[in-house]
Design a protein around this motif. Structure first.
Motif, PDB file in Angstrom:
ATOM      1  N   PHE A  60       0.831  -1.207   0.000  1.00  0.00           N
ATOM      2  CA  PHE A  60       0.000   0.000   0.000  1.00  0.00           C
ATOM      3  C   PHE A  60       0.863   1.253   0.000  1.00  0.00           C
ATOM      4  O   PHE A  60       0.677   2.155  -0.824  1.00  0.00           O
ATOM      5  CB  PHE A  60      -0.936  -0.019   1.211  1.00  0.00           C
ATOM      6  CG  PHE A  60      -1.741   1.239   1.391  1.00  0.00           C
ATOM      7  CD1 PHE A  60      -2.809   1.529   0.560  1.00  0.00           C
ATOM      8  CD2 PHE A  60      -1.431   2.133   2.409  1.00  0.00           C
ATOM      9  CE1 PHE A  60      -3.555   2.683   0.729  1.00  0.00           C
ATOM     10  CE2 PHE A  60      -2.172   3.296   2.587  1.00  0.00           C
ATOM     11  CZ  PHE A  60      -3.234   3.569   1.739  1.00  0.00           C
ATOM     12  N   LEU A  61       1.820   1.310   0.881  1.00  0.00           N
ATOM     13  CA  LEU A  61       2.665   2.508   1.004  1.00  0.00           C
ATOM     14  C   LEU A  61       3.641   2.645  -0.154  1.00  0.00           C
ATOM     15  O   LEU A  61       3.965   3.748  -0.573  1.00  0.00           O
ATOM     16  CB  LEU A  61       3.428   2.467   2.329  1.00  0.00           C
ATOM     17  CG  LEU A  61       2.581   2.545   3.607  1.00  0.00           C
ATOM     18  CD1 LEU A  61       3.477   2.390   4.832  1.00  0.00           C
ATOM     19  CD2 LEU A  61       1.814   3.863   3.671  1.00  0.00           C
ATOM     20  N   ASN A 116      -2.373   6.462   0.110  1.00  0.00           N
ATOM     21  CA  ASN A 116      -0.940   6.185   0.137  1.00  0.00           C
ATOM     22  C   ASN A 116      -0.132   7.406  -0.319  1.00  0.00           C
ATOM     23  O   ASN A 116      -0.706   8.393  -0.810  1.00  0.00           O
ATOM     24  CB  ASN A 116      -0.619   4.943  -0.701  1.00  0.00           C
ATOM     25  CG  ASN A 116      -0.787   5.194  -2.198  1.00  0.00           C
ATOM     26  OD1 ASN A 116      -1.401   6.167  -2.625  1.00  0.00           O
ATOM     27  ND2 ASN A 116      -0.248   4.294  -3.007  1.00  0.00           N
TER      28      ASN A 116
END
Length: 199
Positions: free
Chosen positions: A3-4, A23
């Motif tokens: 996600f990040l 994000n």
């Protein structure tokens, strides 16, 4: 995590439509920070253009009801006011309880859309210029072609009056829904030499 570290913008919504996460890629491309959007309903956040909002609501409702969705296009307004174009891929993330979330991955289509619009404008203007028209009609038709292609509400052409040392609006084009008072005001307005103008 994925996600990040994802290169594409990702936004997480809860089943009520509130934004629960975005994000770094989403922050970067849209210019918004977490504090600007977290906890807000995606409608109230006002990042989706009015023309795209009905489609966003439709697809969100389908996902919440458990239906499959296909990628769809969205127009997003960045924090600076720039118009961005995306293909949205939305899916429901099942957690086995009532805390399921909606994950939306955005594919940036802005440059492609800009190129398509630029080409469409060129074709529209070329069609106008290929016709035998009076100059006033040519300028109006060009404004109309550009306005319709780019989704404008209003267009105006201003000319310099050298003798009066002023600038006047001599022709306007507008959509039917646009206030007629704006047209009247534009046509009556005169800017003298050295006077500042809007925009």
């Amino acid at each position: 995590n994925l996600f990040l570290g994802a290169a594409d913008p990702i936004v997480i919504l809860d089943k009520s439509g509130r934004i629960r996460g975005l994000n770094p890629a989403a922050e970067k491309i849209g210019g918004y920070e977490q504090k600007d959007l977290l906890g807000k309903h995606f409608i109230q956040a006002k990042v989706i253009t009015p023309s795209s909002l009905p489609k966003a609501i439709q697809e969100f409702t389908r996902i919440v009801l458990g239906h499959e969705t296909v990628p769809f296009e969205l127009e997003i307004i960045s924090k600076t006011g720039a118009l961005l174009f995306f293909e949205a891929h939305a899916r429901r993330i099942h957690k086995g309880d009532k805390s399921d979330t909606i994950q939306v991955i955005f594919r940036d289509m802005t440059e492609r859309k800009k190129s398509e619009r630029q080409l469409a404008v060129q074709h529209a203007v070329t069609r106008v210029l290929s016709e035998t028209l009076e100059m006033d009609e040519v300028t109006y038709r060009i404004m109309e072609a550009v306005g319709e292609t780019l989704g404008w509400d209003f267009g105006a052409i201003w000319k310099v009056d050298a003798q009066a040392q002023a600038m006047r609006c001599f022709q306007v084009w507008q959509r039917n829904a646009f206030p007629s008072s704006f047209e009247e005001t534009s046509l009556k307005t005169i800017f003298s030499f050295g006077q500042g103008v809007p925009g």
